[in-house]
Scaffold this motif. Structure first.
Motif, PDB file in Angstrom:
ATOM      1  N   VAL A  80       0.826  -1.217   0.000  1.00  0.00           N
ATOM      2  CA  VAL A  80       0.000   0.000   0.000  1.00  0.00           C
ATOM      3  C   VAL A  80       0.857   1.263   0.000  1.00  0.00           C
ATOM      4  N   LEU A 113      -5.639   3.641  -1.927  1.00  0.00           N
ATOM      5  CA  LEU A 113      -5.203   2.789  -0.835  1.00  0.00           C
ATOM      6  C   LEU A 113      -6.179   1.654  -0.621  1.00  0.00           C
ATOM      7  N   ALA A 114      -7.470   1.902  -0.895  1.00  0.00           N
ATOM      8  CA  ALA A 114      -8.468   0.846  -0.831  1.00  0.00           C
ATOM      9  C   ALA A 114      -8.399   0.093  -2.149  1.00  0.00           C
ATOM     10  N   GLY A 115      -7.808  -1.090  -2.119  1.00  0.00           N
ATOM     11  CA  GLY A 115      -7.532  -1.797  -3.368  1.00  0.00           C
ATOM     12  C   GLY A 115      -8.758  -2.085  -4.199  1.00  0.00           C
ATOM     13  N   LEU A 175     -11.482  -0.159  -4.275  1.00  0.00           N
ATOM     14  CA  LEU A 175     -12.279   1.031  -4.569  1.00  0.00           C
ATOM     15  C   LEU A 175     -11.954   1.580  -5.947  1.00  0.00           C
ATOM     16  N   TYR A 176     -10.772   1.257  -6.434  1.00  0.00           N
ATOM     17  CA  TYR A 176     -10.338   1.759  -7.727  1.00  0.00           C
ATOM     18  C   TYR A 176      -9.972   0.584  -8.623  1.00  0.00           C
TER      19      TYR A 176
END
Lengths: 115, 114
Positions: free
Chosen positions: A50, A97-99, A101-102
């Motif tokens: 991350v 950072l939220a894998g 979410l993107y």
């Protein structure tokens, strides 16, 4: 932008040999990950990061090491190759950072054969 | 397992027909994504649908999400030979930390016959 690049494209190793699969991205993404793809198994997460200096294990980390000294590079090391590690390896990066979410951007893959 | 499972495993249709693929999962998710993989290539992101959304469109793609049934479907309308590829759903699960864990299913192999 080159996006996510991986080297080599193909590699044959003998059992017990070690090697490093290279992955680099030029999109300034914080999140990077390594997957292996085996027939009928989808992609399985090996390790992820991350940010520089921060890595963690995924679903199948045994036999693999990673480090993240820069934002751009995320090499995957095979410590002592085994035939069970014959697979196609994909590196991916994501802006968040939220894998999940993107979207993830994938490299072209490295096809590894261990004999 | 938290893995998404695509159905069918393989699908063969004529050019111009619609193709529907389904994905089922077992636990609550944050979002679900669909990816395409052409033979010998990396995966390419198609569409992301969040857990509070029910339907999303992108060009000839339509994705639905039914969280009560823990399932999603990907519809490709008016298929073309260039749509021949494997399609994967990826489900995102919240972890205790600030990032999600993304799990891929085994994929659906789509063949579009000219």
């Amino acid at each position: 932008n080159a996006g996510v690049t991986q080297t080599p494209k193909f590699q044959v190793l003998k059992t017990g040999q070690s090697m490093t699969l290279q992955c680099a991205q030029d999109m300034n993404h914080e999140y990077m990950s390594w997957y292996r793809q085996d027939p009928g198994m989808g992609l399985r997460l090996i390790h992820y990061s991350v940010g520089a200096g921060i890595t963690d294990q995924g679903e199948v980390p045994n036999g693999y090491n990673v480090s993240r000294s820069t934002t751009e590079d995320f090499p995957l090391r095979l410590l002592s190759a085994a035939p069970s590690q014959t697979s196609v390896y994909f590196c991916a990066s994501s802006p968040g950072l939220a894998g999940g979410l993107y979207e993830q951007y994938f490299g072209p893959g490295t096809r590894l054969t261990v004999t | 397992s938290q893995q998404g499972e695509e159905d069918p495993q393989a699908l063969s249709i004529q050019e111009g027909e619609n193709a529907t693929m389904n994905c089922s999962y077992k636990t609550s998710i944050n979002n679900l994504q669909w990816y395409r993989q052409n033979s010998g290539r990396g995966l390419v992101h198609l569409i992301l649908i969040r857990s509070n959304e029910r339907e999303k469109h992108s060009g000839r793609l339509r994705v639905t999400l039914d969280t009560s049934k823990k399932s999603s479907s990907l519809l490709i309308t008016a298929s073309r030979a260039a749509d021949t590829a494997s399609y994967f759903c990826a489900t995102s699960f919240p972890l205790m930390t600030s990032y999600d864990k993304v799990i891929f299913g085994p994929g659906t192999s789509l063949s579009v016959i000219p």
